[in-house]
Design a protein around this motif. Structure first.
Motif, PDB file in Angstrom:
ATOM      1  N   CYS A 282       0.817  -1.221   0.000  1.00  0.00           N
ATOM      2  CA  CYS A 282       0.000   0.000   0.000  1.00  0.00           C
ATOM      3  C   CYS A 282       0.847   1.266   0.000  1.00  0.00           C
ATOM      4  O   CYS A 282       0.415   2.295  -0.487  1.00  0.00           O
ATOM      5  N   HIS A 283       2.035   1.190   0.517  1.00  0.00           N
ATOM      6  CA  HIS A 283       2.839   2.402   0.591  1.00  0.00           C
ATOM      7  C   HIS A 283       3.331   2.831  -0.785  1.00  0.00           C
ATOM      8  O   HIS A 283       3.766   2.017  -1.594  1.00  0.00           O
TER       9      HIS A 283
ATOM     10  N   CYS B 126      -1.767  -2.882   4.185  1.00  0.00           N
ATOM     11  CA  CYS B 126      -1.298  -4.194   3.742  1.00  0.00           C
ATOM     12  C   CYS B 126      -0.533  -4.914   4.840  1.00  0.00           C
ATOM     13  O   CYS B 126      -0.428  -6.115   4.835  1.00  0.00           O
ATOM     14  N   ARG B 127       0.003  -4.168   5.765  1.00  0.00           N
ATOM     15  CA  ARG B 127       0.718  -4.711   6.933  1.00  0.00           C
ATOM     16  C   ARG B 127       1.996  -5.460   6.567  1.00  0.00           C
ATOM     17  O   ARG B 127       2.441  -6.341   7.300  1.00  0.00           O
TER      18      ARG B 127
ATOM     19  N   CYS C 192       4.925  -3.929   5.932  1.00  0.00           N
ATOM     20  CA  CYS C 192       6.131  -3.191   6.295  1.00  0.00           C
ATOM     21  C   CYS C 192       6.373  -3.222   7.801  1.00  0.00           C
ATOM     22  O   CYS C 192       7.115  -2.396   8.318  1.00  0.00           O
TER      23      CYS C 192
ATOM     24  N   CYS D 276       5.418   2.381   7.361  1.00  0.00           N
ATOM     25  CA  CYS D 276       4.936   3.357   6.390  1.00  0.00           C
ATOM     26  C   CYS D 276       4.159   4.485   7.042  1.00  0.00           C
ATOM     27  O   CYS D 276       3.749   5.424   6.369  1.00  0.00           O
TER      28      CYS D 276
HETATM   29  S1  FES Z   1       3.305  -0.532   3.229  1.00  0.00           S
HETATM   30 FE1  FES Z   1       1.319  -1.361   3.527  1.00  0.00          FE
HETATM   31  S2  FES Z   1       1.119  -1.256   5.674  1.00  0.00           S
HETATM   32 FE2  FES Z   1       2.980  -0.219   5.354  1.00  0.00          FE
END
Ligand code: FES
Ligand SMILES: Cc1cc2nc3c(=O)[nH]c(=O)nc-3n(C[C@H](O)[C@H](O)[C@H](O)COP(=O)(O)O)c2cc1C
Ligand code: SF4
Lengths: 816, 154, 426
Positions: A36-37, A47-48, A50, A66
């Motif tokens: 997601c970042h 997305c969890r 990172c 992130c």
């Molecule tokens: S990049 Fe997705 S939660 Fe941090």
């Protein structure tokens, strides 16, 4: 720039203060997986992937890097069984609801899900279900294909659509594991920028023209520069078997083309590149035999042209020959054309074609160059004043930067415009003025005593104008962006703003900015989306000061308070002028004047790349009859345009994709255009053709057929380019050109004020201000402007269903 | 687009909030009350009415389970399926209705009168099993009381 | 036993009328608060009461209130969380339908204490009839000068509105609730910033459960110390419990904090239905770990004691299961709930609950594979603590505790085991 020290995996590292941990890690060589970042988008932490362990300050749960700003003394662990297991689990979760159909997926090979599964996943499969959430694949727009099964719900696409484009054309629907990327009615009506596809980490969104066309590992990807508008975006050109197949801003692995546009591209830059392979390309020289143009050899064609031009020169004098070029030709082409005119033809008449309504650059540069703002400067401005033109339609990257500045940096956008623009939604103050009255705002800014009358001339409320003047006055860095609507004395007077509206002091400017942010924070945050958004819709900015797009870079600021972006029309309008392809230069005629003088003072024309017949607004037949009057017409072209059809000789030349060289964008940055494919047919670069002609006519420029020698000549002839080299430009990307700064002492203020007053006096105050809302689909003006080229693109065709030859592109409606 | 009375009501609701957009959930209820479900036109109209974009309305409608984007029966028979009700025989109630009306879960009777739905916890756990018909709660239902209820609605 | 909140329940809704409410002691706290208290003093009093949020997390209310910045650029808001969607919970329902003014009075006082001029009651859409009750009550309060401009001549203004949700459990989570109230999808927000600092429309916002706010008038009337003395040292006051499932007399009961669970079941609820044996209790709404019958014996209903037993007091929804209950089935039921209610924002919750349910589905058909129970446990582990909001945890904890404590109910569902059992029987 302030930095902080932190410990990552036991090693001490530094990072810019306020930077997000995920970026700080990356700067220090520790890549954290992510879906997601995206550095250009608001954090979302969904997305969890990172996750990291943060030990100082001690936080009990794993944290998402992130969303964590780095702090001094932070202690972070990114590699430990706990962290690695969690990442692997997230991958496993995603794959449990993913078809894993890589063999038929266009993204395979440049898919972030694939990469991260290899990099961070586990080699086991525990989720053996046949019933993934089965959604049918479907096409959702002329350019976007959607396979919902592959979605990892990172929402980069919807954020791009909203935050970069201000369009909200795609969105998330449903919830839970049934969440889908979609839209009302299932069909996406947007400006077709395609950025959503580029940022998608998986094969969920695909470019329709590229679908099933190539596998990414078969592509050669070359960074080069777009050839349409004057923003000068870099593109990553994907070629296979010497065919240009696609243009993207970033490949699926997050690699970008570099340049000034980060991950941004517009529809035109992205979906028209295939015009270079159009069946209509002229692939060999042609010579007129009576009614017909018949193929011939280069040798025959060139010697025929050389002879004809020599004869005319001998008979009627060099000044009876004119040279017209297209503003999209590269500096090297323009330079050699000018040199050819000067030294071979010995004619003063050489100009790149100007449209009737193009922005007035001559006045702008009359006293030297005012400070020019680059995209980065726009993004870091405190206030942006937009006068005339709609960048959203004509210079999409500039529009993007404006939105970015407003959204991320709380810049104040001031719009004074007779042209409707969607940017008004972002504006702090937007004033729609009567057509042709934009000059009055300059008068109002420069002379407070005339403000009321100027406002009246514009059909605007004097209080609004006063408010704009106040903001401009009190702000720190102000970028003035102006387009076609501004001309003459109004443009000439722009440099005076620096004197008249200098901020009281740096502290005062700082205080004004603070006060403004304060006022924004007093506003109700969740503004209605179709109204202007306030500082930032997302709550995170309250804790994380969003980093600049250029990771880690300190904000770019100009030395002067005011900097300007003249919205030049074509990719190399600025460069062409600098190369001397300008009217008035050595007393030459303008291109339009040359056409008017055809058959009179002008007996022969060399036209490089411009379809002057097409360009003639409405009076094509007039231009045709003018061209008919010529003794000799030679056209260097890619296509058999209407102009080329009238030529005595047509010389096939290369497109931007086949040639190499430099161009200058509206931020006065010189950029290197790389060759991505070999020449189509027998096409040759324009400069080379002219160089050969010169030789045949007895003048050797000494280039020995080498492009780099041409550029060397440029750097030696023109002081602004001194010291540059192709190599350097290729490596360093967009490089600012150092102009002589404008010399305000040369300005005769009284005389200028009088001319400006005259300009304002001419405004017809009976004309009603057009307050109509914007209805045209974004980018349609852009399409129209280049339609002579873009109509040859098959990629673009689906979006322009009924474009007949020479007809402007159909204007689609923007979603309400 | 809505009846005059509902337009007035919506106007009043909008005044409750500093931004119009906040009224989207109430507005969708009004749409649903008038048309039985949220039609495409409703989405467009509400977007225009509340200064939203159609997609912003669409994403909201599809998030909340109490709105339907497709036609449903006049009476929505919503059987709670969550634990407290399940422990006291919610499943039997559901099956009973299925047989009685000859429809499956999520289906609507041919006459368009009833739609049978399974819903998550309705907040009447201590009064389980519980059945909600449109907005009306029926607590501690039995197969008999359901029969009576449905017959009464016919 | 002292009752605080439920004293008007026996009136079966007559107290919805403002006059009845006033005759029974209502609207005395508000004038008192406005006249005798400074806003800060109210917060102090609430702190003294040891009142902990009744919405589930049990966060000390006085402390939450004190996080609200005194000076704020944006308007402040009080939001009542009446979303009550936690399976097993139905207490807010009765608090609102039998005694709406008690909540309204509490909210006005909270508004005064926090310097907020606007409050919203976010009520779940299903409770439409209660929404109407509340709206009537609010209209009455306006008519009698308890709401609106210059309340009771104090110079304090307060507006109150009821906002309906529309079927989303996640909107009970306070930040998702705020998003929903702003007219968006109910996705939770990143914290920090916490709503007390940046909340509704960007303004400082206190989100409190119905029960929490309804207590406030009583604290004003009788003092924080008094309220605290009703309960235990750390968990002040009384608490409403909704008891459902296999008991003879399910319902809402107000008991002091620290009341024994078995007394609640046996006395208030008349024991297990049909005189059967107790098997398990979920003590605080579906999101908390399950307790075995033995574990229930000595437990008292307060935050600390339940936590010590390995579960949580949560929202006070007590779900009782007797020996006929199959814990596999009940856990599957709840997993369906969480899968259905996951907002879809984050990976572990969105995909994890779906996967969990898929495994449950095959086990329900007695087609579980060897290792499936471990798989369930591990999947729950990968959700727990990794999700964006607490819904993920809520989905994971029941599964893990059920497997730990009622393993046999799960093992039965493994096909392999069935064959073993059949073989052994031969
Ligand atoms: S990049 Fe997705 S939660 Fe941090
Ligand atoms: C998934 C989830 C659902 C929740 N549902 C509710 C609810 O329905 N009602 C409620 O009052 N609190 C609920 N909460 C708790 C709220 O987030 C919040 O803590 C509470 O409203 C605060 O009020 P209190 O301090 O008075 O308890 C929920 C929390 C989560 C994580
Ligand atoms: S845990 Fe994640 S998906 Fe689940 S409700 Fe919270 S944010 Fe949404």
């Amino acid at each position: 720039m302030e930095t902080v020290k932190l410990t990552i995996n036991g090693q001490e590292m530094t990072a810019p203060k306020g930077e997000l941990l995920i970026e700080a890690c990356e700067m220090n060589g520790v890549y954290l997986p992510r879906f997601c970042h995206h550095r250009g988008l608001t954090p979302q932490a969904s997305c969890r992937m990172c996750v990291v362990r943060v030990d100082n300050p001690k936080i009990p749960k794993l944290q998402t890097a992130c969303t964590m700003p780095v702090t001094d003394g932070m202690v972070v662990t990114t590699e430990s069984p706990e962290v690695e297991e969690t990442r692997a689990a997230m991958i496993e979760f995603l794959l449990s609801n993913h078809p894993v159909d890589c063999p038929v997926c266009d993204r395979a090979g440049e898919c972030e899900l694939q990469d991260q599964t290899y990099g961070f996943g586990e080699d086991r499969v525990r989720s053996q279900f046949d019933d993934k959430e089965n959604y049918l694949e479907r096409q959702i727009s002329p350019f976007i294909y959607n396979d919902p099964q592959r979605c990892v719900t990172c929402k980069r696409c919807t954020r791009v659509c909203e935050e970069w484009m201000d369009e909200n054309a795609i969105t998330t629907i449903n919830r839970g594991s049934a969440t889908l990327i979609g839209s009302f009615g299932g069909w996406v009506e947007c400006s077709d920028c395609g950025n959503c596809v580029d940022v998608c980490p998986t094969g969920t969104l695909l470019h329709v023209p590229y679908k099933y066309v190539a596998r990414p590992w078969d592509l050669k990807q070359t960074p080069t520069v777009c050839n349409f508008c004057s923003d000068g975006c870099s593109i990553l050109a994907g070629t296979r078997s010497e065919k240009l197949i696609r243009a993207v801003a970033r490949d699926g692995r997050g690699r970008t083309a570099g340049g000034i546009n980060h991950d941004f591209l517009c529809a035109l830059g992205r979906y028209t590149v295939d015009f270079v392979h159009s069946k209509e390309r002229v692939d060999r020289p042609m010579i007129r035999r009576g009614e017909h143009l018949v193929p011939t050899t280069w040798d025959d064609a060139l010697s025929f042209v050389a002879k004809k031009l020599s004869d005319i020169k001998a008979e009627k004098g060099g000044q009876s020959i004119g040279v017209i070029s297209a503003a999209r030709l590269l500096n090297e082409d323009q330079f050699v054309l000018r040199k050819f005119a000067d030294e071979v033809l010995q004619t003063p008449h050489a100009e790149h074609y100007h449209d009737d309504d193009e922005v007035d650059l001559t006045s702008f540069y009359r006293y030297g160059s005012p400070t020019i703002a680059t995209q980065e400067h726009i993004q870091n401005a405190d206030a942006i004043l937009l006068i005339g033109s709609d960048p959203n339609e004509e210079n999409p990257l500039t529009a993007f930067s404006i939105r970015w500045a407003v959204r991320q940096k709380a810049a104040r956008l001031l719009v004074v415009n007779s042209v409707a623009s969607r940017l008004e939604r972002q504006a702090n103050i937007a004033v729609r003025v009567r057509e042709g009255s934009e000059a009055a705002i300059i008068q109002a800014l420069l002379d407070e005593a005339k403000l009321a009358d100027a406002a009246d001339a514009m059909g605007a409320n004097a209080d609004d104008i006063r408010a704009i003047r106040k903001v401009v006055h009190e702000s720190g860095k102000v970028v003035v962006i102006f387009g076609d609507e501004l001309s003459g004395a109004a443009v000439e007077a722009l440099p005076l703003l620096e004197e008249v509206l200098a901020s009281p002091s740096a502290e005062a400017a700082e205080a004004a900015k603070k006060a403004y942010i304060d006022s924004l924070q007093r506003q109700v945050r969740s503004s209605n989306s179709t109204q202007k958004p306030s500082i930032n819709e997302n709550p995170y900015t309250y804790i994380v000061e969003h980093p600049t797009l250029e990771v880690g870079a300190s904000p770019a600021r100009t030395e002067t308070k005011f900097s300007f972006v003249p919205l030049a029309r074509y990719s190399n309008t600025l460069g062409s002028g600098m190369m001397g392809m300008a009217s008035g230069y050595k007393g030459g005629m303008s291109a339009q004047a040359m056409l008017n003088a055809a058959g009179g003072g002008i007996k022969a024309l060399l036209i490089a790349g411009e379809d002057v017949v097409f360009k003639a607004n409405g009076d094509a037949s007039l231009v045709k009859s003018q061209l008919d009057k010529l003794d000799f017409l030679v056209v260097q072209e890619m296509f058999l345009t209407e102009t080329a059809q009238l030529a005595d000789v047509v010389l096939p030349v290369t497109s931007f994709a086949e040639s190499q060289g430099t161009q200058v964008n509206n931020g006065s940055q010189i950029q290197f255009v790389r060759r991505t494919i070999p020449p189509v047919g027998q096409a040759r670069p324009d400069w080379m053709v002219v160089n050969q002609l010169a030789k045949l006519m007895g003048v050797d420029f000494g280039y020995q057929g080498q492009l780099k020698n041409v550029f060397k000549d440029i750097t030696e002839t023109l002081p602004e380019f001194a010291g540059l080299s192709h190599n350097q430009l290729a490596n360093e990307g967009a490089t600012p050109i150092k102009f002589a700064a404008s010399d305000l002492s040369k300005i005769n203020r009284a005389e200028l004020a009088e001319r400006l007053a005259g300009q304002v006096a001419k405004i017809n105050r009976a004309v009603a201000v057009d307050h109509a809302p914007l209805t045209a689909k974004a980018g349609s003006r852009l399409h129209q402007r280049y339609v002579q080229i873009t109509r040859r693109s098959e990629m673009l065709t689906p979006s322009l269903p009924q474009v007949a030859e020479g007809e402007p592109a159909k204007v689609l409606m923007f979603p309400a | 687009m809505f009846t005059q009375a509902n337009e007035t009501k919506l106007d009043e609701i909008i005044t409750h909030y500093p931004v119009k957009r906040s009224a989207v959930l109430p507005a969708l209820y009004i749409a649903q009350e008038e048309h039985g479900y949220v039609t495409d036109d409703d989405v467009k109209y509400i977007a225009q009415r509340l200064d939203m974009r159609v997609n912003e309305v669409e994403e909201v409608v599809t998030f909340y389970t109490m709105y339907s984007r497709k036609p449903v029966g006049k009476y929505k028979l919503q059987v709670c399926r969550t634990l407290s009700c399940a422990l006291l025989g919610a499943e039997k109630i559901a099956e009973h209705i299925e047989h009685k009306l000859h429809i499956g879960m999520g289906e609507t009777t041919a006459d368009g009168k009833f739609t049978l739905m399974e819903v998550e916890c309705l907040g009447f756990c201590d009064l389980a099993p519980c059945l909600q018909v449109n907005f009306d709660y029926h607590e501690k239902v039995t197969t008999d009381s359901v029969d009576q209820l449905i017959d009464g609605l016919k | 036993m002292t009752k605080v909140l439920t004293n008007r329940f026996h009136l079966k809704g007559q107290a919805c009328d403002i006059d009845v409410y006033k005759q029974t002691g209502g609207y005395q706290a508000l004038p008192k608060a406005l006249k005798e208290f400074q806003p800060d003093q109210i917060i102090e009093e609430v702190k003294k009461s040891a009142l902990r949020g009744r919405g589930g997390a049990g966060f000390p209310t006085g402390m939450k209130w004190s996080f609200v910045p005194k000076e704020s650029k944006r308007p402040k808001y009080v939001v009542c969380n009446a979303d009550e969607s936690e399976p097993g919970t139905g207490k807010d329902r009765d608090l609102m339908r039998y005694d709406p003014h008690q909540l309204i009075e509490g909210m006005i006082i909270a508004g005064f204490a926090l310097g907020s001029n606007t409050s919203y009651i976010y009520i779940r859409g299903e409770y439409w009839f209660i929404k109407e009750i509340l709206e009537k009550a609010i209209a009455q309060a306006y008519a009698q000068g308890y709401l609106g401009k210059n309340i009771l001549g104090s110079g304090f203004d307060h507006e109150m509105y009821v906002h309906p949700g529309a079927g989303a459990y996640i909107c009970g989570e306070e930040t998702a609730l705020l998003e929903s109230l702003e007219g968006k999808r109910g996705h939770p927000r990143l914290k920090p910033p916490f709503p007390a600092v940046v909340g509704l429309y960007g303004g400082p916002t206190v989100v409190n459960n119905v029960e929490t706010l309804a207590v406030v008038p009583h604290i004003i009337m009788n003092g924080g110390e008094w309220y605290k003395s009703l309960g235990t040292e750390k968990s002040g006051g009384t608490k409403l419990f909704t008891v459902s499932g296999h008991v003879n007399n399910p319902g809402n009961f107000e008991v002091p904090m620290g009341y024994p669970l078995m007394s609640l079941i046996n006395n208030e609820c008349g024991g297990i239905s049909g005189g059967r044996k107790l098997k398990a209790v979920i003590p605080g709404g579906s999101s908390v770990p399950i307790l075995t019958a033995e574990e229930c014996q000595n437990i008292t209903m307060d935050y600390e004691s339940v936590a010590a037993a390995g579960s949580m007091l949560g929202s006070g929804g007590v779900i009782v299961m007797d020996e006929t209950a199959d814990i596999f089935e009940s856990t599957m039921n709840l997993t369906h709930f969480y899968k259905h209610e996951s907002c879809g924002w984050c990976t572990p919750c969105r995909e994890g609950t779906r996967w969990l349910y898929k495994v449950f589905e095959r086990m329900k058909r007695y087609e579980g594979r060897p290792g499936d129970v471990e798989l369930l446990y591990d999947l729950a582990d990968k959700i727990l603590g990794k999700s964006f909001c607490a819904l993920g945890d809520a989905a994971a904890m029941p599964v893990q505790s059920a497997i730990k404590k009622f393993r046999e109910d799960f093992d039965r569902r493994i096909k392999h085991n069935l064959i073993q059992i059949a073989k052994a029987a031969d």
